[in-house]
Scaffold this active site. Structure first.
Site, PDB file in Angstrom:
ATOM      1  N   GLY A  55       0.847  -1.189   0.000  1.00  0.00           N
ATOM      2  CA  GLY A  55       0.000   0.000   0.000  1.00  0.00           C
ATOM      3  C   GLY A  55       0.878   1.233   0.000  1.00  0.00           C
ATOM      4  N   CYS A  82       5.316  -6.049   1.642  1.00  0.00           N
ATOM      5  CA  CYS A  82       5.647  -4.635   1.555  1.00  0.00           C
ATOM      6  C   CYS A  82       4.987  -3.847   2.704  1.00  0.00           C
ATOM      7  CB  CYS A  82       5.280  -4.101   0.167  1.00  0.00           C
ATOM      8  SG  CYS A  82       6.043  -2.511  -0.158  1.00  0.00           S
ATOM      9  N   TYR A  83       4.003  -2.992   2.422  1.00  0.00           N
ATOM     10  CA  TYR A  83       3.321  -2.270   3.507  1.00  0.00           C
ATOM     11  C   TYR A  83       2.784  -3.285   4.529  1.00  0.00           C
ATOM     12  CZ  TYR A  83      -0.128   0.598   5.964  1.00  0.00           C
ATOM     13  OH  TYR A  83      -0.845   1.242   6.931  1.00  0.00           O
ATOM     14  N   HIS A 169       8.152  -7.890  -3.417  1.00  0.00           N
ATOM     15  CA  HIS A 169       6.851  -8.288  -3.969  1.00  0.00           C
ATOM     16  C   HIS A 169       6.931  -9.678  -4.610  1.00  0.00           C
ATOM     17  CE1 HIS A 169       4.565  -4.584  -3.405  1.00  0.00           C
ATOM     18  NE2 HIS A 169       5.737  -3.994  -3.507  1.00  0.00           N
ATOM     19  N   GLU A 171       4.661 -11.452  -5.671  1.00  0.00           N
ATOM     20  CA  GLU A 171       3.567 -11.684  -6.623  1.00  0.00           C
ATOM     21  C   GLU A 171       3.894 -11.262  -8.044  1.00  0.00           C
ATOM     22  OE1 GLU A 171       3.793  -9.429  -4.297  1.00  0.00           O
ATOM     23  OE2 GLU A 171       2.686  -7.592  -4.698  1.00  0.00           O
ATOM     24  N   ASP A 227     -13.332 -11.819 -24.351  1.00  0.00           N
ATOM     25  CA  ASP A 227     -13.934 -11.552 -23.042  1.00  0.00           C
ATOM     26  C   ASP A 227     -15.458 -11.606 -23.070  1.00  0.00           C
ATOM     27  OD1 ASP A 227     -11.309 -11.107 -22.539  1.00  0.00           O
ATOM     28  OD2 ASP A 227     -11.463  -8.932 -22.534  1.00  0.00           O
ATOM     29  N   LYS A 366      -6.173 -12.191 -18.682  1.00  0.00           N
ATOM     30  CA  LYS A 366      -6.564 -12.705 -20.000  1.00  0.00           C
ATOM     31  C   LYS A 366      -6.390 -14.225 -20.139  1.00  0.00           C
ATOM     32  CE  LYS A 366      -7.937 -11.097 -24.031  1.00  0.00           C
ATOM     33  NZ  LYS A 366      -8.915  -9.996 -24.106  1.00  0.00           N
TER      34      LYS A 366
END
Ligand code: XMP
Length: 508
Positions: A55, A82-83, A169, A171, A227, A366
């Site tokens: 954040g 992180c945060y 991070h 991720e 989509d 996607k």
């Protein structure tokens, strides 16, 4: 049987959906909730772990977002990122301060690999760092598990309490072994069973769509893109008799595209309305040459046709949209200069007075949407389609559009696509462009004056930048020969060798 859940608490970080996605890739269901979720709600969800996102704030400020401190006494494992990592340290008695040197970008990180979080990993790792505060003291009972040159506490934890924090991070792709770290946390710390799959996603969405719409009607603008097609297939499973799909043919689709779409969707149990609005669009565009004006006219006309058709249906309570996660990120960030006004079926008029919007794909990326489409039995060529712009061939015909030009481009474009597909050569998006210029040629003993047609083929990961595809001369010759033989109106074929930037992928 209920899936195990990893509960992600959102502290405002831009990567929360990436965390959710990495957890799904580890076969664990992930749910994102605001950071101030109540203890009772957490108990009700009964997660196997809590993951705190990053954040933009500083934990030591009074008004920075903080969760209920009782989360640490629930006995649920916690991973802070992180945060999130700074917050755990701060709340449990450690110390967080402003960095002397902020760390941004790919960073070498040295990890202690004798613990559950980094087990099986090399000592030296590449991770993505992005922070201006750092942890300067871990809470009592916690140990430091990783460091970088500028950040002596890049990860820390307490195995007994099952609470961990990582400053980097895990991720994002730049943290090369980040997924392993998340996997270790889920499986070695939280004892995940790996009971979640895309099939579950579909089942959950079907249940949630039914719950949201009850017995009301849902309208979907179906464009034939990946989509909206996957969205239609999913809604057709959930509420077949309540779904109406409107497909507006603006006249700028590729050869046989409309017929193909009709065959795919007419087999499914849904109310499929096809509207041939090509006359309306083509007459609106008569004499118009400017690309932005063309795009704007098409966007506005699209909304009008949709509104006209929707009003014929009587009252429909819900609007469905095939919005996916990157769409949300892009529209949120879209403060940059307008290069091209993108037009999608998504941006439909709000004046129609819908009670609500259904967006069952909004948390997916996607490739996950393609997987859902495959599982729902959509044909491969539909789920693996290249991007196709909302205004279609209208922006691949330079300048004024006529029915004749559309026809020429459709016939040439199908050859470009067939030959490149057959060759197996690397290109992520490829198509033909009718330049509307003409050039002199000779066929037999006669002078010709045919159109110049361009081939565009690009290699790209994200379609934001690209390089032109290095197609072989053999392939280019084959395409050129076929086009000049089979599409008599074309007298010359050229290959676009420009990357993006400075060019864009589409010509208009
Ligand atoms: P450009 O031409 O901006 O294209 O380099 C980048 C990618 O976006 C596609 N594109 C569009 N997609 N509506 C869309 O949904 C549009 O109006 C539109 N214009 C361009 C383009 O095909 C490429 O993949």
């Amino acid at each position: 049987m209920k899936n195990q859940v990893a509960l992600i608490l959102d502290f405002g970080g831009q990567y929360k959906e990436l965390i959710a996605r990495k957890v799904r890739e580890c076969n664990v269901l992930s749910i994102i909730k605001p950071y101030d979720i109540t203890i009772d709600e957490i108990r009700e969800i009964d997660p196997i772990c809590l993951i705190f996102t990053g954040g933009p704030n500083s934990v030591y400020l009074d008004n920075s977002p903080k969760c209920d401190e009782r989360v640490f006494s629930l006995g649920i494992p916690v991973l802070g990122i992180c945060y999130g990592a700074q917050l755990i340290a701060h709340m449990l008695g450690g110390k967080v301060e402003k960095c002397q040197t902020s760390e941004y970008g790919d960073t070498r990180c040295f990890v202690e690999n004798g613990n559950v979080l980094f087990g099986g990993l090399e000592k030296e790792q590449q991770v993505l760092m992005s922070h201006t505060d750092r942890i300067t003291a871990v809470p009592e009972g916690f140990s430091v598990l990783a460091e970088t040159a500028d950040c002596p506490i890049a990860a820390y934890g307490n195995e007994e309490k099952k609470v961990f924090g990582v400053q980097f991070h895990p991720e994002v792709e730049n943290s090369l072994k980040g997924k392993e770290v998340i996997h270790n946390f889920l499986y070695s710390v939280c004892r995940a069973k790996g009971d979640y799959s895309m099939d579950d996603y579909i089942k959950n969405q079907i249940e949630s769509i039914r719950k949201t719409v009850g017995n009301k009607r849902v309208l979907l603008g179906l464009s034939g893109g990946v989509d909206s097609s996957v969205c239609a297939a999913l809604l057709a499973e959930a509420i077949p008799d309540q779904l109406v799909c409107i497909y507006i043919d603006h006249g700028f689709m590729r050869k046989n595209e409309t017929a193909h779409l009709k065959t795919v969707f007419e087999k499914r149990k849904l109310n499929f309305i096809q509207v041939d609005a090509s006359d309306r669009f083509i007459s609106k565009l008569a004499g118009v040459e400017d690309p932005e004006t063309k795009r704007k006219i098409i966007g506005a006309e699209f909304a009008k046709v949709f509104e006209d058709e929707a009003s014929k249906l009587g009252h429909v309570e819900f609007l469905a949209q095939g919005t996916i996660y990157p769409d949300i990120v892009e529209s949120g960030k879209n403060k940059s200069a307008v290069i091209k006004s993108h037009h999608n079926v998504g941006g439909l008029p709000s004046e129609l007075g819908f009670e609500g919007v259904v967006e069952p794909l909004s948390g997916l990326f996607k490739d996950e949407v393609r997987r859902v489409g495959q599982l729902l039995g959509l044909p491969d060529e539909m789920v693996n389609r290249q991007p196709f712009p909302g205004p279609g061939l209208a922006i691949r015909i330079i300048g004024e559009i006529t029915r004749e030009k559309i026809d020429i481009l459709q016939r040439a474009d199908v050859i470009v696509r067939e030959e490149i597909e057959k060759s197996g050569e690397k290109a992520d998006q490829f198509f033909a462009v009718l330049t509307s210029s003409r050039s002199v040629g000779v066929v037999g003993d006669f002078r010709t004056y045919g159109y110049v047609l361009a081939i565009r083929a690009v290699v790209t990961n994200d379609f934001m930048t690209c390089e032109y595809a290095k197609l072989s001369y053999d392939l280019l010759s084959r395409i050129s020969q076929r086009i000049t033989n089979e599409v008599k109106e074309v007298g010359r074929v050229v290959y676009d060798i420009t990357s993006k930037p400075p060019a864009t992928i589409e010509w208009e």
